[in-house]
Structures are given as C-alpha cells and as structure tokens.
Design a protein around this motif. Structure first.
Motif, PDB file in Angstrom:
ATOM      1  N   GLU A   1      44.238  48.873  32.859  1.00  0.00           N
ATOM      2  CA  GLU A   1      43.909  49.995  33.736  1.00  0.00           C
ATOM      3  C   GLU A   1      44.840  50.062  34.941  1.00  0.00           C
ATOM      4  O   GLU A   1      45.233  49.029  35.483  1.00  0.00           O
ATOM      5  N   ILE A   2      45.137  51.263  35.370  1.00  0.00           N
ATOM      6  CA  ILE A   2      45.984  51.460  36.561  1.00  0.00           C
ATOM      7  C   ILE A   2      45.238  50.962  37.795  1.00  0.00           C
ATOM      8  O   ILE A   2      44.052  51.254  37.971  1.00  0.00           O
ATOM      9  N   VAL A   3      45.925  50.209  38.633  1.00  0.00           N
ATOM     10  CA  VAL A   3      45.322  49.747  39.883  1.00  0.00           C
ATOM     11  C   VAL A   3      45.989  50.481  41.052  1.00  0.00           C
ATOM     12  O   VAL A   3      47.142  50.190  41.401  1.00  0.00           O
ATOM     13  N   PRO A   4      45.264  51.477  41.633  1.00  0.00           N
ATOM     14  CA  PRO A   4      45.811  52.189  42.797  1.00  0.00           C
ATOM     15  C   PRO A   4      46.057  51.192  43.932  1.00  0.00           C
ATOM     16  O   PRO A   4      45.267  50.271  44.128  1.00  0.00           O
ATOM     17  N   GLY A   5      47.168  51.390  44.615  1.00  0.00           N
ATOM     18  CA  GLY A   5      47.491  50.479  45.713  1.00  0.00           C
ATOM     19  C   GLY A   5      48.328  49.295  45.258  1.00  0.00           C
ATOM     20  O   GLY A   5      48.932  48.604  46.086  1.00  0.00           O
ATOM     21  N   LYS A   6      48.347  49.033  43.957  1.00  0.00           N
ATOM     22  CA  LYS A   6      49.199  47.960  43.423  1.00  0.00           C
ATOM     23  C   LYS A   6      50.249  48.536  42.472  1.00  0.00           C
ATOM     24  O   LYS A   6      51.449  48.310  42.641  1.00  0.00           O
ATOM     25  N   ASP A   7      49.774  49.278  41.464  1.00  0.00           N
ATOM     26  CA  ASP A   7      50.717  49.896  40.525  1.00  0.00           C
ATOM     27  C   ASP A   7      51.294  51.177  41.131  1.00  0.00           C
ATOM     28  O   ASP A   7      52.499  51.387  41.118  1.00  0.00           O
TER      29      ASP A   7
END
Lengths: 384, 384
Positions: free
Chosen positions: A29-35
């Motif tokens: 899953e996409i991690v906002p703030g990291k990816d």
C-alpha cells in the motif's frame, strides 16, 4: 524566457508552490508522507520556446498510477524516484512562450495536459504540443468531465468495450468495479446504447443500489458478501445469470482481476471475451505469486469455451478520441450516459485520496481540485 | 440385422474380442488395469439400419483423452464409467447393413470413424453417417496419416495457427511440445509456409536435436534444463530470442500450460497472441489450484502488451477440413511438412502407451495398431 519577459502574463503567480514527489517506490500500500511526499518548492520561472507555464486546476487520480510507481517497464516508463508524481490534469495557461506550438495558446486558455511531466504540482512548465484546449461543451457539462467521462476514463470504457469486447445486442456482459469511473460508463454503453443485459459487480450495498437505480444494471453482485469464498461467489454469478435469463457471460469487462476473474472464467459463454482493462486487486502486491493474489487457475476453461482474454491500452486509440468524445457527449445529452465525479479538495491530501481507489472507498471518477481558474479569463474552446 | 443375414460379409470375425473400458475415473496419473481395464467380450453381432460393423485397424492416442475421462462438461460429454474408452480410429467396414447411409459403404472400405462410440475395441457397431471413407492419398503417405498429419492432430495445428494465431511473415513464434504431433506441424507450417522465425520447446537433447535437424526450428529450448526455475527459463527464452534476432514472441502456440505459459507471457511482443491449444502439464492434476500446477500469475502483462490468450477447439472448423487436408497433402508433397508417427502394437498395451503422452515419453503422433486389414480388399477412396 524568464517570467520577467514581455510575453503575455496574467494573474499573480506565487513564488513558492506545493508539489508532491515520489521519494521511494511503495511496497504494498502507498504510504503518504513516505512514498508520496509534499514539499514547498520555488515555482518554475523559465519557460523555453514552445513551452507553456501551466497552473493546475484539476488532477485526475487513476488506478494506473500505482503501476507507474513500479520499477517495471510498461506501456509508459516508470516515474523516477525523486520526481514529481505524474498525472493527467486540467490546467490553465499562465505563460505562453514564443514558438509555433506555444503560439496556439493564449493566457487563460484551459487545457488538458497530456505531457506526463509532473501533474501533482500547482505550476509546471510543459511542452505546448502536449496540451490541447478544452473543446466546447454543453453548458451542463463541467470541465472536469474532460478527466472523467470525456477523458481517458471514458475513452477506456468506450474503446475497451467497443473495440475489444465487441458487444452484440442481447449479449450478457459482466462488469467488475462497475461503480467505478470506467465500469459505470461501460455498463451504461452496453445497456443503453448496445442493448446488452448488464450485470455489475461492486462492493457493498450502497454501490450495488446505485448500480441498479442510477446506472441501470439488470442485476448486481456484492462481491464482499462472498468474502473470498469461490463457491459462494459462483452462486452469486449463477443467481445473477438467472435474473437476466442467460446461460453465461458473453463479455467480462474486468477492472479487478484476481479472485473475481478466476471464478468468472468458468461462467463464460462459448466464444466469451474477457476485456482485461485492469487488475486493481493485485496492484498493491509486489509478488504476483504471493497468496494475496488469486491467480487465474481456471484459464484452461478458455480452451473448451473457445474464449479469450485480451488486454488493451486506451492510448492506442488516440486518433479516434475526437470522434469517440463527440459520440459520448451526444449520449450524455440524450441521457443515455450519466456519470459521477468524486471531486476532492487540496493537492496535499492527494496521496490519501489515491489510496481510497484501492480500498473501495470511492464511487465514480476521483479528481482532486488543485486550484481556481484565474478570474476574468475568456476560455478559448474549439467545438467538440 | 444379425450377422447371419444376407448382407455383404467378408473375412472371419472372432466371437470374442478385446475391449478396454474405463472402469473408474483416474485420479492423477492413469493407472492401467484399474482405470482402463482390458476384458474379453463377445463381438457385437447385431447391426441395425444405417449402421456398420467396423474392425479397428489403428487407434489414435491423444492428450485430450485425459480430459474426456474427467466428469466435467466440456466440448464433448465425458466418457461414462464402465463404458468402452473413446477414441478416433481408422477402421475397416466388415458389415454394412441396409439403409441409405450404410449403402455408401462396401465391405472392405477403410474409414475414419468419428462416431466417438468406443474406439478402444477390436470391433464395434457405429452409425454409418459418422464414418468417412479415406480419401485417396499419394502412394508415399500411409493410411495412419489420417490420424496424424491429415487427421485431427494436423487439423489442430493448421487451424490453431492460421485462424487463431494468424501469423505474418517475419514474426517470431514459440511452440511448446514442439516435438509432439501437433507442435511439430505448427513449427513447420510457421517456418516453411508462412516464413516465421520458429523457436521450439521440448524436453531432452534428443527431441531438441530433432527439432533443429528435421523440423527446422531456428532455435530450441530444452525446458528440462531449467528444472522449474523461472529465472533459468527466462534466460533460455532470452537466449533463444537473441539467436533469432527478435525482441519477443509474436505468437506462443501452447500445448503445455503451467510454468512454461506463465514465464512466456512476459516475453510476448506488443499485440502478442497466445494460442491455447492444450495444457498437458495440468491434465493429470485434479485440483488446478494445487501447487503442482503453476498458474499464469503473469497474466497482467497482457494489459500493457495489448496481448491475448485465446482457446480453440478444432472441430469448430469441420466445414473447412477438406480444403485444409488438400493443402496439407500439397505441402507434404512439396517437402514443406514432414511428420513423424510413433506406431505401437497391441490394443491391450494402449493404456500404457497413453501414459507416455504425459511424461514426455514419445515424439510425433502416437498411434496404436489394433488390427490388420482384411486381405484382398479393394479400397474405395475418393480424391482428397
């Protein structure tokens, strides 16, 4: 040229803008703030020959974006780590530099930007030749339609169904993610234009009710009720077939893949066609051999059924977009196609919004409103 | 009528014959003596109107037989437990009863029996209309060719390649089980008639050498060397592509399925076509979700490649057989198509011979010689 030049200029451009960059490739899953990371950066000021400086108004969020983030060569090169995330937008021209290409534009023009140079930003310099002015629309159709039903989403539905699925009146079509931006248009063209029997698959009672009431599906399947149990889902498929008085499905327009695709293969009619549009159920999984993904073990059914699975990419039909858009606009005017948009506010929240595409959290076309058009601009539009 | 009637009769028919019945459905590999059981039974004596009594000469052994033994509705109903095992044969008419259909036959006529009534027997009564006289062949072509290159095997190669694969000169084609009866004909039509580059996959150095020397493959892959390792097989695929100076495969004619299909999906060219002819690697496995079968997890590659997987059944083209056979016979005469037959002796051993199809134990078309034609018979043949 730099912004201090004499070229046409309009409105006030802030010195600092928000952009969202892909700082690492997501794993699962996409991690906002990291990816996907938002940052404040200087607005570009140098606009070369045949370039335009655009202000973004609307950003399209699409399942395909998850694929662009993967380091796998595909129909489009992957987004590079560190680059501004890529997306289709509706933008407004704020600077048009010199050049025969740029010369086609005036400050204030609203365009669709197909440059694939960024997109998750507030301002960007892109090649003018990759922009096209929004054609004139019926007053009731908002400009966002150029990212939804008259954009690539609608084109995907149109060409996938008509050119790959090749539906015939009276045939039975099954559509997965039928409450999605593409699926809901597929269902309506099949039902209201071609004259097919349409069975829609969606997750949850609300989406299913919407498919019956608004989209006009003849039967619906709430896949969440099967809870991943093949036998239960088979019963749902059978029940839906009974409801529409059909032996099997002639076409399966698949946006989901995995479990749903595999079970459906056994319910195809002779010479059935699976239109492989997407496989969103697997997009967040790195290793497609993992047990998280149900593979199409039933593919052997294709032999005795003389059936096929065929993939397509909408951009192959670019030369036919114009006519297809005209056709779609006509169907919209005739009430044959309705469309739903899910417009959300704010570029900074776009990573979170994107995630909702993969967990069933939205209905209709997902769009982020990034900015307001400049006031007092005359929109120059050509006829659709 | 009973054999004591006045109808044409020839030769001596034994009172007792050998037949092989399917006494239970195989689970996994076929067990001769348990699943397929030989017994001595009275030769049928009652021949009704429009029926013929046939003596079997040659029995075709085909991978599809494993499917017919399964209790799953398919393009043909399953063989019933206790019934004589089904097969295509070349047979000789020993009794032709009264009737307009039977009247087309004379005692001694050699026919292909497509009735699907038994086949694994020495004598059988079948509907005359399901039999067709062997057409006249070039003297150099043995009658067994009507079960191999001019039979369903050859027709499968012809129609699968030409109608589903639709090869173009210069395209690259990959063929699995290329040393098999169908694969070797596919490879030769593609190479010598269409002008494709041909890569053959087979198991073991002997078959691979035969593909290079006799079939004329441009490159070969011995899949056994990869030993089920995907990365090793990918290297073999790449190496073969390099040898034929291609970027990818335009067509994959697949008889095998499983691991080989899955790995190949990633090496297809844009708009590549997988012709799904068979999936012999999975025929002996009951549960296709078992770990014994490698599923096509890479199917998502079809989307970005705009590629397709399409199944077919040769009998759909029955109206075009005659022309295809004429064409094949011409290519044989021109030396463009060579064929290999693996003719074995004795009906009682047929279950053991059938097993060899599934463990790579034969090259070319597998046929069992069941009986000798009657001496002194004139063969009535029509022109091909």
């Amino acid at each position: 040229m730099a912004l201090s030049s004499t070229s046409a200029r309009h409105g006030v451009i802030p010195a600092i803008q928000t952009v969202i960059r892909m700082m690492q490739r997501p794993v699962g899953e996409i991690v906002p703030g990291k990816d996907l990371v938002a940052s404040q950066e200087p607005t570009p000021t140098v606009v070369g020959n045949d370039q335009v400086l655009l202000q973004r108004l609307y950003l399209s969020l699409d399942p395909a974006m998850r694929g662009w983030m993967r380091d796998i060569p595909s129909y489009m090169p992957p987004v590079q780590v560190g680059a501004v995330m890529r997306g289709y937008t509706i933008s407004q021209v704020v600077v048009a530099a010199d050049g025969s290409q740029s010369g086609r534009f005036q400050v204030g023009d609203i365009v669709v930007d197909n440059s694939m140079v960024g997109g998750w930003d507030q301002y960007a310099v892109v090649p003018a030749k990759k922009c096209s002015k929004l054609p004139m629309l019926d007053n009731n159709i908002p400009m966002t339609a150029h990212l939804s039903v008259l954009g690539l989403t609608g084109m995907t539905a149109y060409f996938g169904l008509m050119k790959v699925g090749k539906p015939q009146p009276g045939e039975t079509i099954l559509v997965s993610a039928a409450a999605g931006a593409t699926g809901s248009v597929v269902a309506q063209i099949a039902k209201n234009v071609v004259g097919c029997k349409v069975v829609g698959i969606a997750g949850g009672p609300q989406k299913c009710q919407w498919l019956l009431d608004q989209v006009g599906c003849d039967a619906v399947i709430d896949y969440k009720l099967a809870n991943g149990d093949g036998r239960k889902f088979q019963k749902q498929l059978q029940q839906a077939l009974k409801q529409v008085d059909s032996k099997g499905y002639d076409i399966f327009f698949d946006n989901v893949g995995g479990f749903i695709l595999n079970e459906t293969l056994r319910r195809l009619n002779l010479r059935g066609r699976v239109v492989l549009c997407g496989a969103i159920s697997g997009y967040n999984v790195e290793d497609q051999r993992s047990t998280q993904v149900v593979p199409p073990t039933n593919y052997m059914a294709l032999i005795s059924l003389r059936a096929k699975i065929e993939g397509f990419i909408v951009t192959d039909y670019v030369r036919e977009y114009k006519e297809a858009k005209r056709q779609m606009a006509e169907w919209i005017a005739q009430g044959k196609i309705k469309y739903k948009e899910d417009v959300r506010e704010g570029l900074e929240q776009a990573p979170e919004h994107l995630k909702s595409l993969f967990n069933g959290g939205n209905t209709g076309k997902l769009i982020v409103k990034v900015g307001e058009p400049m006031t007092g601009t005359t929109m120059h539009r050509s006829k659709l």
